[in-house]
Design an enzyme around this catalytic site. Structure first.
Site, short mmCIF file in Angstrom:
data_model
loop_
_atom_site.label_atom_id
_atom_site.label_comp_id
_atom_site.label_asym_id
_atom_site.label_seq_id
_atom_site.Cartn_x
_atom_site.Cartn_y
_atom_site.Cartn_z
N TYR A 73 0.74 -0.88 0.02
CA TYR A 73 -0.15 -0.32 -0.02
C TYR A 73 0.76 1.59 0.16
O TYR A 73 0.58 2.27 -0.55
CB TYR A 73 -0.80 -0.15 1.95
CG TYR A 73 -1.83 0.88 1.04
CD1 TYR A 73 -2.98 1.28 0.68
CD2 TYR A 73 -2.09 1.89 1.60
CE1 TYR A 73 -4.21 2.24 0.35
CE2 TYR A 73 -2.22 3.16 1.55
CZ TYR A 73 -3.59 3.43 1.12
OH TYR A 73 -4.68 4.20 0.80
N PHE A 125 -8.71 21.14 -24.81
CA PHE A 125 -8.91 19.98 -24.72
C PHE A 125 -10.05 19.32 -23.79
O PHE A 125 -9.67 20.13 -22.91
CB PHE A 125 -7.64 18.82 -23.85
CG PHE A 125 -8.06 16.99 -24.27
CD1 PHE A 125 -8.01 16.46 -25.85
CD2 PHE A 125 -8.24 16.21 -23.30
CE1 PHE A 125 -8.23 15.53 -25.75
CE2 PHE A 125 -7.98 14.56 -23.65
CZ PHE A 125 -8.47 14.45 -24.64
N THR A 126 -10.29 18.36 -24.48
CA THR A 126 -12.01 18.18 -23.36
C THR A 126 -11.68 18.09 -21.31
O THR A 126 -12.78 18.50 -21.34
CB THR A 126 -13.13 17.22 -23.85
OG1 THR A 126 -11.11 16.01 -23.90
CG2 THR A 126 -13.06 17.21 -25.56
N ASP A 216 0.60 20.07 -20.45
CA ASP A 216 -0.07 19.08 -20.87
C ASP A 216 0.94 18.54 -21.79
O ASP A 216 1.18 18.05 -23.02
CB ASP A 216 -1.77 19.58 -21.45
CG ASP A 216 -1.71 18.53 -21.93
OD1 ASP A 216 -1.00 17.44 -21.65
OD2 ASP A 216 -3.55 18.45 -22.18
N LYS A 259 -1.17 7.69 -23.49
CA LYS A 259 -0.44 7.78 -24.65
C LYS A 259 1.05 8.01 -24.37
O LYS A 259 1.38 6.99 -25.06
CB LYS A 259 -0.87 9.43 -24.86
CG LYS A 259 -2.16 10.20 -24.46
CD LYS A 259 -3.31 9.52 -24.62
CE LYS A 259 -4.57 10.15 -24.30
NZ LYS A 259 -4.78 11.27 -23.48
N ARG A 383 -14.67 14.60 -33.78
CA ARG A 383 -14.22 15.79 -32.30
C ARG A 383 -14.39 17.07 -33.51
O ARG A 383 -13.56 17.51 -34.15
CB ARG A 383 -12.51 15.60 -32.70
CG ARG A 383 -11.68 14.50 -32.04
CD ARG A 383 -11.70 15.06 -30.88
NE ARG A 383 -12.58 14.61 -29.96
CZ ARG A 383 -12.90 14.28 -28.16
NH1 ARG A 383 -11.38 14.29 -28.09
NH2 ARG A 383 -13.69 13.75 -27.97
N PHE A 449 -19.66 13.85 -25.56
CA PHE A 449 -19.71 13.24 -26.73
C PHE A 449 -19.72 12.02 -26.10
O PHE A 449 -20.09 10.64 -27.13
CB PHE A 449 -18.29 13.90 -26.84
CG PHE A 449 -17.27 13.91 -26.23
CD1 PHE A 449 -17.42 15.05 -25.56
CD2 PHE A 449 -16.87 12.97 -25.98
CE1 PHE A 449 -16.41 14.96 -24.53
CE2 PHE A 449 -14.78 13.02 -25.37
CZ PHE A 449 -15.14 13.88 -25.09
#
Ligand SMILES: *Cc1c(COP(=O)(O)O)cnc(C)c1O
Length: 475
Positions: A73, A125-126, A216, A259, A383, A449
């Site tokens: 943990y 970005f969303t 980002d 990513k 998009r 979306f």
């Protein structure tokens, strides 16, 4: 130099069988999914280009590392390995693990934004914008105009427009700006990079006014590739060096490990300031988990530590971007309207030009994504206006870009899959006048979306079946 193609620096050791489907099965699956590709079952999909998020193939080294997961943990060995990988590759001093990128976005937004402050960014970005707004911030788009023009071939469409940024500072004062949110290889613009020159100038301008810059870094490695490939003076520099140099200009980053980092789950927040890091760790334990795992299992952290190091290998990133370019060039040669130049993680079809007989109110990109699925079982993503949502007054936002994204997972599909993808897009391109628009029948309040549902405006399908039945595949 000898001419060699982009071929992969790996070979396949294990395969995952895919199901081929009939038009009839796809027709039913699509209707059940409310014409939203997010709501399709993966087993009904043949080639899945919905997203490159968490869909990459791990290497044998990463799979082996899963067995070395330390599931304690607190204080897992894998946490320290991952922290070291982050420091070596991205260079920030403080590391806060999160379950994925939006976990880091939540922490950063909550800690850095005071209600009413502005958060400029190079396109939205969303999830990033959602968390900024949740914290009371107001997103302002400061990307260069070229980014909103799908046909502009400007090589650095991710760049910040310094005039727009300066204008915001002049109008409201630096104190009203929480931070600048700088995205590398801007996703919503089509995977378009920022130049090193622009990154440095942007960070300098912000720092002169005491405005922090948070990166980002989700696709920072892909951006580094484009700097090396396109920006004068960088051709001989290692990808690793370029990534470090980008990060060195900024005050911290949010990262989706799903990513660039070649894992199925994971992310982090990284900063240089100790006090901010302490606050973030404190918020982390309330929402994600203890600060030495942040929502990831020990084995996930082990795989990500290796994935981060693999992501900056030159051969890897060359073939990754090369495969995307291969697909894009096939479509370009066929005259299909795509966002130029070809981006780093996918091909973006210009749905507004592709289906110019449909009004924006009938969501051409959503309809095109549905039609592609019907044609071949290819899954893509809208998009455009559906993703953009509604403004503060509740009106639909119609962004200039109305796109369908074909996102290529890393190390997953072969060149033949890219060929089938191109053939399916070309088939629908030939039949584009037959594609029918959609109206929304169910609209969720947040990030609509993902879960919205639609039905065709006429005729009960988005693309009528061909008069001659589906024939055998031609070799
Ligand atoms: C995917 C993504 C995110 C969010 O990360 P998740 O891991 O999906 O939560 C943030 N920014 C960009 C640019 C992304 O592509």
């Amino acid at each position: 130099m000898k001419k060699r193609s982009w071929a992969e620096p790996w070979k396949i050791k294990m395969v995952e069988p895919l199901r081929m489907t009939s038009r009839q099965t796809r027709e039913r699956a699509l209707a059940e999914a409310g014409y939203n590709t997010f709501l399709l079952r993966s087993e009904d999909v043949y080639i899945d280009l919905l997203t490159d998020s968490g869909t990459s193939a791990m290497s044998d080294r990463q799979w082996a590392a899963l067995m070395l997961g330390d599931e304690a943990y607190a204080g897992s060995r894998n946490y320290y390995d991952l922290e070291q990988a982050m420091r070596d590759v991205y260079g920030y001093s403080e590391f806060i693990p999160t379950h994925q990128g939006r976990g880091a976005e939540y922490l950063l937004s909550q800690l850095m934004i005071e209600p009413g402050q502005f958060v400029p960014g190079n396109m939205y970005f969303t999830t990033t914008r959602y968390h900024q707004e949740l914290a009371g911030g107001r997103f302002v788009d400061v990307i260069v105009d070229e980014a909103h023009d799908p046909s502009s071939t400007f090589p650095f469409k991710g760049n910040v427009c310094l005039n727009k940024l300066q204008g915001l500072i002049d109008e409201h004062g630096a104190g009203k700006i929480a931070y600048l949110s700088l995205e590398t290889n801007v996703n919503m613009a089509g995977g378009q990079p920022c130049s090193m020159k622009n990154i440095k100038a942007t960070c300098d301008l912000c720092h002169q006014h005491g405005i922090p810059v948070f990166l980002d870094a989700t696709r920072c490695v892909e951006n580094a590739w484009f700097i090396k490939d396109r920006e004068p003076g960088w051709a001989d520099r290692a990808i690793a060096e370029i990534v470090r140099e980008i990060c060195a200009c900024t005050d911290g980053c949010t990262m989706s490990g799903k990513k660039d980092s070649l894992v199925n789950i994971g992310g982090f927040l990284a900063v240089n300031e100790t006090k901010l890091a302490e606050e973030a760790r404190n918020l982390l334990v309330c929402h994600e988990g203890l600060h030495t795992y942040g929502g990831m299992a020990g084995r996930d952290m082990a795989a990500m530590a290796i994935g981060i190091r693999e992501s900056i290998e030159e051969d890897h990133i060359r073939s990754r971007v090369g495969q995307v370019r291969y697909l894009g060039q096939r479509l370009q040669h066929a005259g299909v309207p795509i966002v130029q130049p070809i981006g780093g993680h996918g091909i973006y079809l210009d749905a507004a030009a592709f289906l110019d007989h449909l009004p924006r109110e009938e969501f051409p990109a959503q309809a095109l994504a549905a039609a592609l699925y019907l044609d071949s079982g290819l899954r893509t993503m809208e998009r455009g206006a559906v993703s953009a949502g509604r403004d503060a007054e509740g009106n639909n936002i119609f962004p200039r870009l109305e796109l369908v994204r074909l996102t290529i997972p890393r190390r997953v599909y072969t060149q033949a899959h890219m060929d089938v993808t191109a053939e399916s897009v070309m088939e629908v391109w030939d039949r584009r006048r037959e594609v029918v628009g959609l109206r929304m029948t169910h609209e969720p309040v947040r990030l609509r979306f993902f879960q919205a549902m639609f039905s065709p405006t006429v005729g009960g399908t988005v693309l009528p079946a061909e008069s001659s039945p589906e024939s055998a595949v031609e070799c």
